[in-house]
Write a protein that holds these residues in place. Structure first.
Motif, PDB file in Angstrom:
ATOM      1  N   TRP A 135     -58.932 -20.211 121.984  1.00  0.00           N
ATOM      2  CA  TRP A 135     -60.333 -20.341 122.351  1.00  0.00           C
ATOM      3  C   TRP A 135     -60.991 -18.992 122.621  1.00  0.00           C
ATOM      4  O   TRP A 135     -62.214 -18.855 122.497  1.00  0.00           O
ATOM      5  CB  TRP A 135     -60.496 -21.244 123.568  1.00  0.00           C
ATOM      6  CG  TRP A 135     -60.807 -22.657 123.211  1.00  0.00           C
ATOM      7  CD1 TRP A 135     -60.015 -23.759 123.356  1.00  0.00           C
ATOM      8  CD2 TRP A 135     -62.034 -23.127 122.618  1.00  0.00           C
ATOM      9  NE1 TRP A 135     -60.658 -24.878 122.890  1.00  0.00           N
ATOM     10  CE2 TRP A 135     -61.893 -24.528 122.437  1.00  0.00           C
ATOM     11  CE3 TRP A 135     -63.215 -22.511 122.226  1.00  0.00           C
ATOM     12  CZ2 TRP A 135     -62.907 -25.308 121.885  1.00  0.00           C
ATOM     13  CZ3 TRP A 135     -64.219 -23.297 121.665  1.00  0.00           C
ATOM     14  CH2 TRP A 135     -64.065 -24.670 121.498  1.00  0.00           C
ATOM     15  N   GLY A 136     -60.213 -17.986 122.984  1.00  0.00           N
ATOM     16  CA  GLY A 136     -60.781 -16.660 123.163  1.00  0.00           C
ATOM     17  C   GLY A 136     -61.449 -16.165 121.896  1.00  0.00           C
ATOM     18  O   GLY A 136     -62.527 -15.549 121.940  1.00  0.00           O
ATOM     19  N   TYR A 137     -60.834 -16.448 120.747  1.00  0.00           N
ATOM     20  CA  TYR A 137     -61.395 -16.056 119.452  1.00  0.00           C
ATOM     21  C   TYR A 137     -62.390 -17.091 118.940  1.00  0.00           C
ATOM     22  O   TYR A 137     -63.424 -16.737 118.358  1.00  0.00           O
ATOM     23  CB  TYR A 137     -60.270 -15.864 118.433  1.00  0.00           C
ATOM     24  CG  TYR A 137     -59.429 -14.650 118.683  1.00  0.00           C
ATOM     25  CD1 TYR A 137     -59.883 -13.385 118.340  1.00  0.00           C
ATOM     26  CD2 TYR A 137     -58.170 -14.764 119.288  1.00  0.00           C
ATOM     27  CE1 TYR A 137     -59.108 -12.253 118.567  1.00  0.00           C
ATOM     28  CE2 TYR A 137     -57.387 -13.639 119.525  1.00  0.00           C
ATOM     29  CZ  TYR A 137     -57.859 -12.387 119.165  1.00  0.00           C
ATOM     30  OH  TYR A 137     -57.099 -11.272 119.407  1.00  0.00           O
ATOM     31  N   ILE A 161     -69.704 -11.944 108.681  1.00  0.00           N
ATOM     32  CA  ILE A 161     -68.392 -11.303 108.839  1.00  0.00           C
ATOM     33  C   ILE A 161     -68.539  -9.983 109.585  1.00  0.00           C
ATOM     34  O   ILE A 161     -67.717  -9.631 110.443  1.00  0.00           O
ATOM     35  CB  ILE A 161     -67.724 -11.094 107.467  1.00  0.00           C
ATOM     36  CG1 ILE A 161     -67.358 -12.448 106.852  1.00  0.00           C
ATOM     37  CG2 ILE A 161     -66.480 -10.219 107.600  1.00  0.00           C
ATOM     38  CD1 ILE A 161     -66.802 -12.353 105.447  1.00  0.00           C
ATOM     39  N   LEU A 162     -69.606  -9.237 109.278  1.00  0.00           N
ATOM     40  CA  LEU A 162     -69.851  -7.980 109.983  1.00  0.00           C
ATOM     41  C   LEU A 162     -70.143  -8.226 111.459  1.00  0.00           C
ATOM     42  O   LEU A 162     -69.694  -7.470 112.331  1.00  0.00           O
ATOM     43  CB  LEU A 162     -71.024  -7.243 109.327  1.00  0.00           C
ATOM     44  CG  LEU A 162     -70.775  -6.658 107.930  1.00  0.00           C
ATOM     45  CD1 LEU A 162     -72.061  -6.100 107.346  1.00  0.00           C
ATOM     46  CD2 LEU A 162     -69.696  -5.570 108.004  1.00  0.00           C
ATOM     47  N   THR A 163     -70.897  -9.285 111.750  1.00  0.00           N
ATOM     48  CA  THR A 163     -71.183  -9.645 113.141  1.00  0.00           C
ATOM     49  C   THR A 163     -69.907 -10.017 113.870  1.00  0.00           C
ATOM     50  O   THR A 163     -69.673  -9.579 115.007  1.00  0.00           O
ATOM     51  CB  THR A 163     -72.164 -10.833 113.197  1.00  0.00           C
ATOM     52  OG1 THR A 163     -73.368 -10.500 112.512  1.00  0.00           O
ATOM     53  CG2 THR A 163     -72.495 -11.198 114.642  1.00  0.00           C
ATOM     54  N   TRP A 164     -69.066 -10.809 113.199  1.00  0.00           N
ATOM     55  CA  TRP A 164     -67.794 -11.214 113.797  1.00  0.00           C
ATOM     56  C   TRP A 164     -66.884 -10.010 114.014  1.00  0.00           C
ATOM     57  O   TRP A 164     -66.241  -9.878 115.072  1.00  0.00           O
ATOM     58  CB  TRP A 164     -67.114 -12.241 112.886  1.00  0.00           C
ATOM     59  CG  TRP A 164     -65.721 -12.576 113.317  1.00  0.00           C
ATOM     60  CD1 TRP A 164     -65.333 -13.439 114.291  1.00  0.00           C
ATOM     61  CD2 TRP A 164     -64.515 -12.011 112.775  1.00  0.00           C
ATOM     62  NE1 TRP A 164     -63.957 -13.472 114.400  1.00  0.00           N
ATOM     63  CE2 TRP A 164     -63.435 -12.599 113.470  1.00  0.00           C
ATOM     64  CE3 TRP A 164     -64.246 -11.089 111.758  1.00  0.00           C
ATOM     65  CZ2 TRP A 164     -62.104 -12.291 113.188  1.00  0.00           C
ATOM     66  CZ3 TRP A 164     -62.917 -10.773 111.483  1.00  0.00           C
ATOM     67  CH2 TRP A 164     -61.874 -11.376 112.188  1.00  0.00           C
ATOM     68  N   ALA A 165     -66.825  -9.129 113.042  1.00  0.00           N
ATOM     69  CA  ALA A 165     -65.960  -7.950 113.136  1.00  0.00           C
ATOM     70  C   ALA A 165     -66.402  -7.034 114.268  1.00  0.00           C
ATOM     71  O   ALA A 165     -65.564  -6.427 114.957  1.00  0.00           O
ATOM     72  CB  ALA A 165     -65.960  -7.189 111.806  1.00  0.00           C
ATOM     73  N   ALA A 166     -67.714  -6.926 114.474  1.00  0.00           N
ATOM     74  CA  ALA A 166     -68.238  -6.064 115.536  1.00  0.00           C
ATOM     75  C   ALA A 166     -67.807  -6.552 116.920  1.00  0.00           C
ATOM     76  O   ALA A 166     -67.638  -5.750 117.847  1.00  0.00           O
ATOM     77  CB  ALA A 166     -69.760  -5.997 115.457  1.00  0.00           C
ATOM     78  N   GLY A 167     -67.635  -7.856 117.053  1.00  0.00           N
ATOM     79  CA  GLY A 167     -67.251  -8.400 118.351  1.00  0.00           C
ATOM     80  C   GLY A 167     -65.783  -8.734 118.472  1.00  0.00           C
ATOM     81  O   GLY A 167     -65.354  -9.308 119.483  1.00  0.00           O
ATOM     82  N   PHE A 168     -64.979  -8.378 117.455  1.00  0.00           N
ATOM     83  CA  PHE A 168     -63.567  -8.761 117.453  1.00  0.00           C
ATOM     84  C   PHE A 168     -62.812  -8.177 118.642  1.00  0.00           C
ATOM     85  O   PHE A 168     -61.950  -8.839 119.229  1.00  0.00           O
ATOM     86  CB  PHE A 168     -62.911  -8.322 116.145  1.00  0.00           C
ATOM     87  CG  PHE A 168     -61.469  -8.713 116.038  1.00  0.00           C
ATOM     88  CD1 PHE A 168     -61.113 -10.017 115.720  1.00  0.00           C
ATOM     89  CD2 PHE A 168     -60.463  -7.778 116.265  1.00  0.00           C
ATOM     90  CE1 PHE A 168     -59.780 -10.383 115.632  1.00  0.00           C
ATOM     91  CE2 PHE A 168     -59.125  -8.138 116.188  1.00  0.00           C
ATOM     92  CZ  PHE A 168     -58.783  -9.441 115.862  1.00  0.00           C
ATOM     93  N   SER A 169     -63.113  -6.940 119.003  1.00  0.00           N
ATOM     94  CA  SER A 169     -62.407  -6.321 120.133  1.00  0.00           C
ATOM     95  C   SER A 169     -62.709  -7.051 121.439  1.00  0.00           C
ATOM     96  O   SER A 169     -61.825  -7.237 122.284  1.00  0.00           O
ATOM     97  CB  SER A 169     -62.784  -4.840 120.252  1.00  0.00           C
ATOM     98  OG  SER A 169     -64.183  -4.694 120.462  1.00  0.00           O
TER      99      SER A 169
END
Length: 208
Positions: A135-137, A161-169
């Protein structure tokens, strides 16, 4: 004519929350004991999120408690505890068009705990920990839909995908925090909530 996707996304969030709350409420009236446990757990979760939300970023000791609430008390209690958590805590952290989407996500966390109990009646803290980690992801991926529709242009798979990648950390920090809190406190929390659940179900018969 430019379409205001941010407005539509917000309206979809509000409508979805309203439908979910109505559907959960129509499953049967909440009794006084259920309302009291929802109020207490939602207040604890909201306080934990509001207090740690700024200082510890995404390391919040709350999502695991929402999940366990659903696991112990069922889907309705889990959903309402989850949905009320961001609604209450955002009075301190900031309300906005993101709030309905957060309410949906947190509510689904509570429901997922109840689903796990149905599918795996004897599930232990390891199963709950794995679910909470996921659930964290998953929370981040769903909330990215709101952010993507409001702030990104054009709305394409690439920009999502870019939005998701920006918040991956940040999603990773949330997932790791969920993992640590659930490992450290999950088993004891299940025992405590289960104890009060049994106490709530005691029926006192009047003397004949």
């Amino acid at each position: 004519m430019k379409i205001n996707w941010g407005l539509y996304t917000t309206l979809i969030g509000i409508l979805s929350v309203a439908i979910l709350m109505y559907g959960m409420e129509k499953k049967g009236e909440l009794n006084a004991r259920q309302v009291s446990i929802i109020s207490v757990l939602a207040a604890i979760c909201a306080a934990g999120r509001a207090v740690t939300g700024v200082g510890l970023l995404f390391l919040q000791p709350t999502m695991f408690l929402v999940e366990i609430s659903g696991f112990v008390y069922g889907a309705r209690v889990g959903f309402f505890v989850g949905a009320m958590t961001p609604l209450i805590s955002n009075f301190f952290m900031g309300q906005g068009s993101w709030t309905p989407w957060q309410m949906i996500c947190w509510g689904m966390v509570g429901i997922s705990g109840a689903v796990i109990k149905v599918i795996f009646p004897h599930a232990g803290n390891k199963t709950l920990t794995v679910l909470c980690f996921i659930w964290g992801y998953l929370y981040g991926a769903i909330m990215d839909l709101w952010q993507w529709s409001v702030f990104m242009n054009p709305l394409t798979l690439k920009t999502y995908i870019l939005t998701w990648a920006a918040g991956f950390s940040f999603d990773s920090m949330r997932a790791i925090g969920n993992l640590l809190f659930c490992l450290a406190l999950g088993s004891q929390t299940v025992k405590i909530l289960s104890y009060f659940h049994k106490k709530m179900n005691i029926q006192y018969l009047k003397s004949l």
